[in-house]
Write a protein that holds these residues in place. Structure first.
Motif, PDB file in Angstrom:
ATOM      1  N   ARG A  21       0.959  -1.316  -0.037  1.00  0.00           N
ATOM      2  CA  ARG A  21      -0.006   0.030   0.121  1.00  0.00           C
ATOM      3  C   ARG A  21       0.895   1.009  -0.157  1.00  0.00           C
ATOM      4  O   ARG A  21       0.403   2.265  -0.776  1.00  0.00           O
ATOM      5  N   GLU A  25       0.701   3.757  -2.948  1.00  0.00           N
ATOM      6  CA  GLU A  25       0.507   5.361  -2.623  1.00  0.00           C
ATOM      7  C   GLU A  25       1.501   6.398  -3.137  1.00  0.00           C
ATOM      8  O   GLU A  25       1.199   7.233  -3.655  1.00  0.00           O
ATOM      9  N   ARG A  29       1.037   8.951  -5.949  1.00  0.00           N
ATOM     10  CA  ARG A  29       1.116  10.462  -5.616  1.00  0.00           C
ATOM     11  C   ARG A  29       2.066  10.974  -6.569  1.00  0.00           C
ATOM     12  O   ARG A  29       1.823  12.196  -7.216  1.00  0.00           O
TER      13      ARG A  29
END
Length: 81
Positions: A21, A25, A29
């Motif tokens: 995760r 992430e 981003r």
């Protein structure tokens, strides 16, 4: 298998999931930042185009005024007096 063995496997799975995760992430981003930079560049380019068009329109109006006799050219302003 003992309960502690199962717990260790679940803990390992949870740890791997958390790491995945975190990596996902960070990748998302990075993509979002790339998109935002692209949007910002487009906005800046658009604003430059608008500013240039505005300046061109003002110059065209000034030229049209001179041609219609509504304005005076700086080089000829004293000649007509």
């Amino acid at each position: 298998m003992a309960n502690a063995d199962w717990q260790a496997k679940w803990d390992d799975r949870d740890k791997q999931g958390a790491e995945a995760r975190t990596l996902n992430e960070a990748a998302e981003r990075t993509k979002e930042q790339t998109y935002q930079q692209s949007i910002n560049k487009s906005v800046q380019d658009g604003q430059r185009t608008i500013d240039q068009a505005t300046a061109d329109a003002a110059a065209a109006r000034a030229s049209a005024d001179v041609l219609r006799g509504g304005g005076q050219r700086p080089c000829c302003s004293t000649r007509n007096q």
